[in-house]
Design an enzyme around this catalytic site. Structure first.
Site, PDB file in Angstrom:
ATOM      1  N   PRO A   2      42.449  34.868  38.676  1.00 61.56           N
ATOM      2  CA  PRO A   2      41.683  35.376  39.815  1.00 61.56           C
ATOM      3  C   PRO A   2      40.846  36.599  39.431  1.00 61.56           C
ATOM      4  O   PRO A   2      41.297  37.455  38.674  1.00 61.56           O
ATOM      5  CB  PRO A   2      42.751  35.736  40.850  1.00 61.56           C
ATOM      6  CG  PRO A   2      44.065  35.618  40.177  1.00 61.56           C
ATOM      7  CD  PRO A   2      43.888  34.879  38.908  1.00 61.56           C
ATOM      8  N   GLU A   3      39.627  36.644  39.942  1.00 58.91           N
ATOM      9  CA  GLU A   3      38.711  37.748  39.668  1.00 58.91           C
ATOM     10  C   GLU A   3      38.321  38.393  41.006  1.00 58.91           C
ATOM     11  O   GLU A   3      38.938  38.100  42.024  1.00 58.91           O
ATOM     12  CB  GLU A   3      37.483  37.212  38.913  1.00 58.91           C
ATOM     13  CG  GLU A   3      37.869  36.496  37.615  1.00 58.91           C
ATOM     14  CD  GLU A   3      36.688  35.882  36.873  1.00 58.91           C
ATOM     15  OE1 GLU A   3      35.574  36.415  36.984  1.00 58.91           O
ATOM     16  OE2 GLU A   3      36.894  34.863  36.193  1.00 58.91           O
ATOM     17  N   ARG A 110      54.315  35.897  36.448  1.00 58.32           N
ATOM     18  CA  ARG A 110      55.006  36.062  35.160  1.00 58.32           C
ATOM     19  C   ARG A 110      54.316  37.109  34.310  1.00 58.32           C
ATOM     20  O   ARG A 110      54.938  38.048  33.845  1.00 58.32           O
ATOM     21  CB  ARG A 110      55.047  34.719  34.439  1.00 58.32           C
ATOM     22  CG  ARG A 110      55.919  33.731  35.163  1.00 58.32           C
ATOM     23  CD  ARG A 110      56.511  32.690  34.242  1.00 58.32           C
ATOM     24  NE  ARG A 110      57.658  32.076  34.884  1.00 58.32           N
ATOM     25  CZ  ARG A 110      57.587  31.255  35.932  1.00 58.32           C
ATOM     26  NH1 ARG A 110      56.407  30.943  36.443  1.00 58.32           N
ATOM     27  NH2 ARG A 110      58.669  30.745  36.469  1.00 58.32           N
TER      28      ARG A 110
END
Ligand SMILES: [Zn+2]
Length: 270
Positions: A2-3, A110
């Site tokens: 995600p950006e 993670r």
């Protein structure tokens, strides 16, 4: 990963769901995703109200009513879902924050993290972030200045969070394509007109991507129809072998500073 547009979409949807809501419980199944013990996490959060959620680069900051902040970075593979036990995706969930009207699930956390920090600790953690692409002070000249001392490729600097915060692999490719410049262009060869086009393209690509909910397609709630709408609008990212929508040439995958990049060999000049 995600950006900026994906995190901005989450910010918007999170504020709709949980701004002003009181945390009623927490559950942590992976201790390493947080920075305190699961017991302390629970003690510090239960009964607290989340005032609002803010975005900085690719990070989200949850503002709590006791002055503490929760700082989230999803990194590769992380996502969130808000809803009931029945609605939640069939994925491994590392952290759950419960509210009276639903649960916020952190999935695939993670490499990413959810850290409980004081304001001072938060500022320390984010101190090295470069300016946000939508920082009002960041005009075309100041934008070009960010790259003035860089010698490498354009893409390597665009995704460097200390130069500019929020852009990653996908939007770097889309922005340079929109500006008709190759991602492997060497920074010293770029001229002022190139920087102006890049600055304009950065705003137009990111604004459009935010309006369309970003390119990643995991919905945030069962009723979410916003998230992922930009995927079909990507012009080059992940489109190797497909045709350029502008000129019909075949999009190529290349390697730039050990990252993959996608280019149209005719539309983008070195
Ligand atoms: Zn083309």
């Amino acid at each position: 990963m995600p950006e900026l547009p994906e995190m901005e979409t989450y910010r918007k949807l999170l504020n709709e769901q949980i701004a002003g809501a009181v945390i009623t419980g927490t559950e942590v199944t992976r201790d390493k995703s947080i920075n305190v013990s699961p017991d302390e996490f629970q003690q510090m959060l239960v009964g607290r109200t989340i005032w609002y959620v803010e975005r900085r680069g690719k990070h989200l900051i949850f503002h709590l009513d006791n002055g503490k902040r929760l700082e989230l970075h999803l990194m590769l593979g992380g996502s969130m879902f808000f809803g009931s036990e029945e609605e939640k995706p069939d994925r491994t969930i590392q952290v759950t924050i419960r509210f009276e009207h639903g649960n916020l699930y952190f999935i695939g956390l993670r490499l990413g993290h959810l850290h409980l920090l004081s304001v001072k600790e938060l500022e320390g953690a984010l101190a090295k972030l470069g300016p946000d692409p939508f920082d009002k002070r960041l005009n075309a000249a100041k934008f070009a200045d960010l790259f003035a001392k860089k010698r490498g490729t354009l893409k390597a600097s665009l995704v460097d969070q200390q130069v500019l915060s929020g852009i990653g692999n996908c939007y770097a490719d889309e922005i340079v394509y929109a500006a008709s410049i190759r991602p492997d262009a060497k920074i010293p060869t770029l001229e002022s007109g190139d920087w102006e086009r890049l600055h304009t393209s950065m705003h137009s690509v990111l604004k459009e991507a935010i309006a369309r909910g970003g390119y990643m397609d995991q919905p945030f709630t069962a009723a979410d129809t916003l998230t992922g709408g930009y995927d079909e609008l990507c012009q080059v990212y992940d489109r190797a072998g497909e045709s350029c929508r502008r000129c019909g040439s075949t999009i190529e995958q290349i390697e730039v500073a050990s990252r993959k990049a996608f280019v149209c060999p005719s539309c983008q000049k070195e």
